[in-house]
Design a protein around this motif. Structure first.
Motif, PDB file in Angstrom:
ATOM      1  N   PRO A 187     -57.726 -50.710 -55.379  1.00 36.43           N
ATOM      2  CA  PRO A 187     -57.794 -51.306 -54.044  1.00 36.43           C
ATOM      3  C   PRO A 187     -57.096 -50.454 -52.990  1.00 36.43           C
ATOM      4  CG  PRO A 187     -56.166 -52.430 -55.402  1.00 36.43           C
ATOM      5  CD  PRO A 187     -56.904 -51.508 -56.316  1.00 36.43           C
ATOM      6  N   ALA A 188     -57.462 -50.674 -51.752  1.00 37.38           N
ATOM      7  CA  ALA A 188     -56.828 -49.953 -50.649  1.00 37.38           C
ATOM      8  C   ALA A 188     -55.323 -50.193 -50.675  1.00 37.38           C
ATOM      9  CB  ALA A 188     -57.408 -50.425 -49.316  1.00 37.38           C
ATOM     10  N   GLY A 189     -54.559 -49.119 -50.464  1.00 34.82           N
ATOM     11  CA  GLY A 189     -53.111 -49.245 -50.410  1.00 34.82           C
ATOM     12  C   GLY A 189     -52.421 -49.202 -51.756  1.00 34.82           C
ATOM     13  N   GLY A 246     -64.888 -25.289 -61.383  1.00 36.54           N
ATOM     14  CA  GLY A 246     -63.873 -25.914 -60.539  1.00 36.54           C
ATOM     15  C   GLY A 246     -63.427 -27.258 -61.077  1.00 36.54           C
ATOM     16  N   TYR A 247     -62.511 -27.887 -60.352  1.00 40.34           N
ATOM     17  CA  TYR A 247     -61.970 -29.193 -60.723  1.00 40.34           C
ATOM     18  C   TYR A 247     -62.117 -30.144 -59.540  1.00 40.34           C
ATOM     19  CZ  TYR A 247     -59.915 -26.818 -64.715  1.00 40.34           C
ATOM     20  OH  TYR A 247     -59.746 -26.095 -65.872  1.00 40.34           O
ATOM     21  N   LEU A 248     -62.414 -31.403 -59.861  1.00 43.42           N
ATOM     22  CA  LEU A 248     -62.642 -32.392 -58.820  1.00 43.42           C
ATOM     23  C   LEU A 248     -61.887 -33.672 -59.138  1.00 43.42           C
ATOM     24  CD1 LEU A 248     -64.145 -33.599 -56.340  1.00 43.42           C
ATOM     25  CD2 LEU A 248     -66.029 -34.153 -57.915  1.00 43.42           C
ATOM     26  N   LEU A 249     -61.143 -34.183 -58.147  1.00 37.52           N
ATOM     27  CA  LEU A 249     -60.522 -35.494 -58.218  1.00 37.52           C
ATOM     28  C   LEU A 249     -61.225 -36.395 -57.217  1.00 37.52           C
ATOM     29  CD1 LEU A 249     -58.301 -37.393 -59.277  1.00 37.52           C
ATOM     30  CD2 LEU A 249     -56.816 -36.520 -57.456  1.00 37.52           C
ATOM     31  N   LEU A 250     -61.846 -37.457 -57.705  1.00 37.76           N
ATOM     32  CA  LEU A 250     -62.541 -38.426 -56.858  1.00 37.76           C
ATOM     33  C   LEU A 250     -61.648 -39.647 -56.652  1.00 37.76           C
ATOM     34  CD1 LEU A 250     -66.122 -38.428 -58.442  1.00 37.76           C
ATOM     35  CD2 LEU A 250     -65.540 -37.624 -56.148  1.00 37.76           C
ATOM     36  N   LEU A 251     -61.556 -40.130 -55.418  1.00 30.36           N
ATOM     37  CA  LEU A 251     -60.779 -41.321 -55.100  1.00 30.36           C
ATOM     38  C   LEU A 251     -61.708 -42.352 -54.469  1.00 30.36           C
ATOM     39  CD1 LEU A 251     -57.693 -39.651 -53.356  1.00 30.36           C
ATOM     40  CD2 LEU A 251     -57.988 -40.116 -55.787  1.00 30.36           C
ATOM     41  N   SER A 252     -61.677 -43.563 -54.968  1.00 29.24           N
ATOM     42  CA  SER A 252     -62.519 -44.612 -54.400  1.00 29.24           C
ATOM     43  C   SER A 252     -61.987 -45.971 -54.822  1.00 29.24           C
ATOM     44  CB  SER A 252     -63.974 -44.459 -54.858  1.00 29.24           C
ATOM     45  OG  SER A 252     -64.060 -44.617 -56.261  1.00 29.24           O
ATOM     46  N   GLN A 253     -62.535 -47.024 -54.237  1.00 30.85           N
ATOM     47  CA  GLN A 253     -62.093 -48.364 -54.580  1.00 30.85           C
ATOM     48  C   GLN A 253     -62.752 -48.884 -55.853  1.00 30.85           C
ATOM     49  OE1 GLN A 253     -61.594 -51.291 -51.506  1.00 30.85           O
ATOM     50  NE2 GLN A 253     -61.324 -49.757 -49.905  1.00 30.85           N
ATOM     51  N   VAL A 254     -63.905 -48.343 -56.215  1.00 30.50           N
ATOM     52  CA  VAL A 254     -64.565 -48.731 -57.454  1.00 30.50           C
ATOM     53  C   VAL A 254     -64.869 -47.485 -58.264  1.00 30.50           C
ATOM     54  CG1 VAL A 254     -65.557 -50.815 -56.454  1.00 30.50           C
ATOM     55  CG2 VAL A 254     -66.852 -48.694 -56.394  1.00 30.50           C
TER      56      VAL A 254
END
Length: 226
Positions: A50-52, A115-123
């Motif tokens: 969740p956000a925050g 390469g490397y990837l970090l994904l950020l999301s709420q779901v």
């Protein structure tokens, strides 16, 4: 100031160039996965919550280790060899077809460039409403680690740190009251401490439970009026 700081049995760890970071049950799995880097399956990891809840804070921890850059769009043209990148909040709503195609090519390019990837999301990516079958398949294969809203121990520790950053020592009662009454997020903790500090300075009062009750009650009334 009267009162002693709340004693918490929590491991504080440096955020490797960012602010001090607190590990708790709500983020422990995500921290463990970040510590595994560069040993990520497919060189991609998703952190969702969740956000925050502190996703961006975690990303800054990883950025300090990996020299990753934050990107706002999935642009394959900006991926040099072995690049490390962070994409934030890109899959929480239906993406137009052209953006889905761009993300698919981005993931392919990332693999080609090692390469490397970090994904950020709420779901989690597997739950993103992707209508492009190839993209949906690729997203479903990404390891996804959930971060929960801060638990009581983490929220208390964050509040103590924000007060300490402002050179304020507050009582256990103040921390306990804020932990029970503010929104359970990193942002709310920072905003609440800032509001209390401003009120104490403007009124030339110490940070006590009565003052905090006034400020938090005032903010709650403003939220209801809005």
């Amino acid at each position: 100031m009267t009162g002693a700081q709340l004693a918490l049995d929590l491991p504080f760890r440096p955020a490797l160039g960012a602010a001090d970071f607190v590990v708790s049950d709500s983020n422990r799995d995500a921290v463990a996965w970040l510590d595994r880097w560069p040993d990520w399956p497919g060189r991609v990891l998703a952190i969702h919550g969740p956000a925050g809840c502190g996703k961006t804070h975690l990303a800054h921890v990883w950025q300090a280790r990996s020299s990753a850059q934050f990107l706002t769009t999935a642009d394959a043209s900006v991926l040099p060899h072995r690049a490390s990148v962070i994409l934030e909040e890109i899959g929480d709503m239906v993406l137009p077809q052209e953006k889905q195609v761009a993300l698919f090519h981005f993931l392919n390019r990332l693999r080609e460039q090692e390469g490397y990837l970090l994904l950020l999301s709420q779901v989690a990516p597997a739950r993103w409403p992707a209508t492009l079958p190839d993209l949906a398949s690729r997203l479903a294969a990404i390891p996804a680690i959930a971060v929960a809203a801060p638990d009581d121990k983490l929220l208390s520790a964050i509040l103590i740190k924000h007060f300490a950053d402002r050179q304020l020592t507050v009582s256990d009662d103040v921390i306990n009251f804020l932990t029970r009454h503010i929104e359970r997020s990193f942002a709310a903790a920072a905003q609440s401490v800032a509001a209390v500090d401003r009120a104490a300075l403007s009124s030339r009062r110490r940070v006590t439970l009565p003052l905090v009750r006034e400020i938090i009650g005032r903010d709650s009334d403003m939220d209801q009026d809005a």
